[in-house]
Design a protein around this motif. Sequence first.
Motif, PDB file in Angstrom:
ATOM      1  N   VAL A 183       8.646   6.158   1.361  1.00 38.16           N
ATOM      2  CA  VAL A 183       8.183   6.810   2.585  1.00 38.16           C
ATOM      3  C   VAL A 183       7.066   7.772   2.188  1.00 38.16           C
ATOM      4  CG1 VAL A 183       8.816   8.344   4.488  1.00 38.16           C
ATOM      5  CG2 VAL A 183      10.454   6.617   3.684  1.00 38.16           C
ATOM      6  N   LEU A 184       5.955   7.721   2.896  1.00 37.16           N
ATOM      7  CA  LEU A 184       4.836   8.611   2.592  1.00 37.16           C
ATOM      8  C   LEU A 184       5.259  10.071   2.740  1.00 37.16           C
ATOM      9  CD1 LEU A 184       1.878   6.735   4.322  1.00 37.16           C
ATOM     10  CD2 LEU A 184       2.564   6.669   1.911  1.00 37.16           C
ATOM     11  N   GLY A 185       4.753  10.906   1.866  1.00 37.91           N
ATOM     12  CA  GLY A 185       5.145  12.308   1.808  1.00 37.91           C
ATOM     13  C   GLY A 185       5.025  13.055   3.120  1.00 37.91           C
ATOM     14  N   GLU A 186       3.984  12.787   3.870  1.00 35.21           N
ATOM     15  CA  GLU A 186       3.757  13.559   5.092  1.00 35.21           C
ATOM     16  C   GLU A 186       4.753  13.265   6.211  1.00 35.21           C
ATOM     17  OE1 GLU A 186       0.569  10.205   5.244  1.00 35.21           O
ATOM     18  OE2 GLU A 186       1.423  11.504   3.720  1.00 35.21           O
ATOM     19  N   VAL A 187       5.550  12.192   6.073  1.00 31.32           N
ATOM     20  CA  VAL A 187       6.539  11.891   7.117  1.00 31.32           C
ATOM     21  C   VAL A 187       7.975  11.921   6.594  1.00 31.32           C
ATOM     22  CG1 VAL A 187       4.949  10.655   8.634  1.00 31.32           C
ATOM     23  CG2 VAL A 187       6.198   9.388   6.864  1.00 31.32           C
ATOM     24  N   ARG A 188       8.160  12.396   5.374  1.00 29.65           N
ATOM     25  CA  ARG A 188       9.533  12.530   4.873  1.00 29.65           C
ATOM     26  C   ARG A 188      10.257  13.584   5.699  1.00 29.65           C
ATOM     27  NH1 ARG A 188       7.471  12.383  -1.170  1.00 29.65           N
ATOM     28  NH2 ARG A 188       6.911  10.178  -1.166  1.00 29.65           N
ATOM     29  N   GLY A 189      11.524  13.337   5.946  1.00 30.06           N
ATOM     30  CA  GLY A 189      12.325  14.265   6.737  1.00 30.06           C
ATOM     31  C   GLY A 189      12.321  13.956   8.226  1.00 30.06           C
TER      32      GLY A 189
ATOM     33  N   ASP B 272       8.918  -9.973  -5.153  1.00 25.37           N
ATOM     34  CA  ASP B 272       8.182  -9.645  -3.934  1.00 25.37           C
ATOM     35  C   ASP B 272       7.886 -10.882  -3.089  1.00 25.37           C
ATOM     36  OD1 ASP B 272       7.986  -6.840  -3.960  1.00 25.37           O
ATOM     37  OD2 ASP B 272       6.359  -6.920  -5.427  1.00 25.37           O
ATOM     38  N   VAL B 273       7.754 -12.023  -3.727  1.00 28.38           N
ATOM     39  CA  VAL B 273       7.434 -13.258  -3.008  1.00 28.38           C
ATOM     40  C   VAL B 273       8.610 -13.725  -2.159  1.00 28.38           C
ATOM     41  CG1 VAL B 273       6.771 -15.684  -3.294  1.00 28.38           C
ATOM     42  CG2 VAL B 273       5.790 -13.941  -4.779  1.00 28.38           C
ATOM     43  N   VAL B 274       9.844 -13.520  -2.634  1.00 30.98           N
ATOM     44  CA  VAL B 274      11.027 -14.040  -1.941  1.00 30.98           C
ATOM     45  C   VAL B 274      11.801 -12.973  -1.181  1.00 30.98           C
ATOM     46  CG1 VAL B 274      11.286 -15.973  -3.532  1.00 30.98           C
ATOM     47  CG2 VAL B 274      12.441 -13.815  -4.025  1.00 30.98           C
ATOM     48  N   ALA B 275      11.437 -11.715  -1.333  1.00 34.62           N
ATOM     49  CA  ALA B 275      12.160 -10.623  -0.684  1.00 34.62           C
ATOM     50  C   ALA B 275      11.881 -10.581   0.814  1.00 34.62           C
ATOM     51  CB  ALA B 275      11.752  -9.287  -1.304  1.00 34.62           C
ATOM     52  N   VAL B 276      12.834  -9.996   1.537  1.00 33.73           N
ATOM     53  CA  VAL B 276      12.613  -9.628   2.935  1.00 33.73           C
ATOM     54  C   VAL B 276      12.075  -8.202   2.887  1.00 33.73           C
ATOM     55  CG1 VAL B 276      13.692  -9.170   5.164  1.00 33.73           C
ATOM     56  CG2 VAL B 276      14.537 -11.048   3.728  1.00 33.73           C
ATOM     57  N   HIS B 277      10.868  -8.001   3.383  1.00 34.14           N
ATOM     58  CA  HIS B 277      10.251  -6.675   3.377  1.00 34.14           C
ATOM     59  C   HIS B 277      10.403  -6.048   4.763  1.00 34.14           C
ATOM     60  CE1 HIS B 277       8.251  -7.186  -0.539  1.00 34.14           C
ATOM     61  NE2 HIS B 277       8.200  -8.457  -0.186  1.00 34.14           N
ATOM     62  N   VAL B 278      10.665  -4.753   4.788  1.00 34.31           N
ATOM     63  CA  VAL B 278      10.691  -4.016   6.051  1.00 34.31           C
ATOM     64  C   VAL B 278       9.591  -2.969   6.005  1.00 34.31           C
ATOM     65  CG1 VAL B 278      13.122  -4.459   6.564  1.00 34.31           C
ATOM     66  CG2 VAL B 278      12.492  -2.432   5.247  1.00 34.31           C
ATOM     67  N   LEU B 279       9.040  -2.685   7.178  1.00 34.10           N
ATOM     68  CA  LEU B 279       7.868  -1.825   7.275  1.00 34.10           C
ATOM     69  C   LEU B 279       8.037  -0.859   8.442  1.00 34.10           C
ATOM     70  CD1 LEU B 279       4.833  -1.229   6.535  1.00 34.10           C
ATOM     71  CD2 LEU B 279       4.246  -3.067   8.135  1.00 34.10           C
TER      72      LEU B 279
ATOM     73  N   PRO C 170       0.738   2.430   8.407  1.00 34.71           N
ATOM     74  CA  PRO C 170       2.021   2.282   7.721  1.00 34.71           C
ATOM     75  C   PRO C 170       2.545   3.630   7.212  1.00 34.71           C
ATOM     76  CG  PRO C 170       0.241   1.388   6.374  1.00 34.71           C
ATOM     77  CD  PRO C 170      -0.369   1.818   7.678  1.00 34.71           C
ATOM     78  N   LEU C 171       3.866   3.822   7.358  1.00 34.07           N
ATOM     79  CA  LEU C 171       4.508   5.072   6.944  1.00 34.07           C
ATOM     80  C   LEU C 171       5.545   4.883   5.852  1.00 34.07           C
ATOM     81  CD1 LEU C 171       5.231   6.519  10.510  1.00 34.07           C
ATOM     82  CD2 LEU C 171       3.277   7.019   9.019  1.00 34.07           C
ATOM     83  N   GLY C 172       6.136   3.696   5.787  1.00 30.38           N
ATOM     84  CA  GLY C 172       7.201   3.464   4.813  1.00 30.38           C
ATOM     85  C   GLY C 172       7.490   1.985   4.672  1.00 30.38           C
ATOM     86  N   ALA C 173       8.212   1.657   3.601  1.00 28.95           N
ATOM     87  CA  ALA C 173       8.525   0.259   3.321  1.00 28.95           C
ATOM     88  C   ALA C 173       9.788   0.176   2.473  1.00 28.95           C
ATOM     89  CB  ALA C 173       7.357  -0.407   2.583  1.00 28.95           C
TER      90      ALA C 173
ATOM     91  N   ALA D 133       0.834  -1.207   0.000  1.00 27.21           N
ATOM     92  CA  ALA D 133       0.000   0.000   0.000  1.00 27.21           C
ATOM     93  C   ALA D 133       0.868   1.256   0.000  1.00 27.21           C
ATOM     94  CB  ALA D 133      -0.939  -0.009   1.203  1.00 27.21           C
ATOM     95  N   VAL D 134       1.947   1.251   0.794  1.00 27.58           N
ATOM     96  CA  VAL D 134       2.860   2.395   0.807  1.00 27.58           C
ATOM     97  C   VAL D 134       3.517   2.549  -0.557  1.00 27.58           C
ATOM     98  CG1 VAL D 134       5.038   3.272   1.747  1.00 27.58           C
ATOM     99  CG2 VAL D 134       3.311   2.325   3.290  1.00 27.58           C
ATOM    100  N   ARG D 135       4.002   1.446  -1.113  1.00 30.66           N
ATOM    101  CA  ARG D 135       4.638   1.502  -2.431  1.00 30.66           C
ATOM    102  C   ARG D 135       3.675   2.013  -3.493  1.00 30.66           C
ATOM    103  NH1 ARG D 135       7.313  -4.322  -2.891  1.00 30.66           N
ATOM    104  NH2 ARG D 135       6.992  -3.841  -5.086  1.00 30.66           N
TER     105      ARG D 135
END
Length: 158
Positions: free
Chosen positions: A91-97, A46-53, A61-64, A24-26
């Motif tokens: 990273v969602l725009g409202e929390v960049r920085g 995406d099926v085999v990756a390690v995802h961080v959230l 959610p804020l970023g991935a 959803a973030v992506r």
Amino acid sequence: MSPVPVSYEVRVADGPGDREACFAVRKEVFVVEQGVPEDLEYDAYDVVAVHVLAVRDDGVPLGAGRLLHGEAAVGKTGGEPGVGVLGRLAVLGEVRGLGVGVALVRAVEEAARARGLTAVDLGAQTHALGFYERLGYVAYGPEFLDAGMPHRAMRRVL
């Protein structure tokens, strides 16, 4: 005006709910904001990756980001052993920085170390080169297009 601080945690995605939050973030950042075609954003890795959230304390959610390693990283690193690939950092725009991107990169690096990797490569959008350079990544090779946007390859030895 600077962004208002927000409390959040970064973790390795665990289960389908976390993965959907990453997607959803992506979608918001890459597909909606940057105009990347949806069929290019999601792939077989995406099926085999390690995802961080990154999630706010209330679960929003804020970023991935994701780490490719082993066979999944071979095509992106030229088969170089011990090198993982950081990708899809969003990273969602409202929390960049606010440090969310830095925390996500460090979480990917920690996941890489835990898998015995000695370096992490990435393809940075050229406008983000300074961000990654501040985190110890070094650009190499010529500029290239990915999803129609200029990128540079970068690496950080862990």
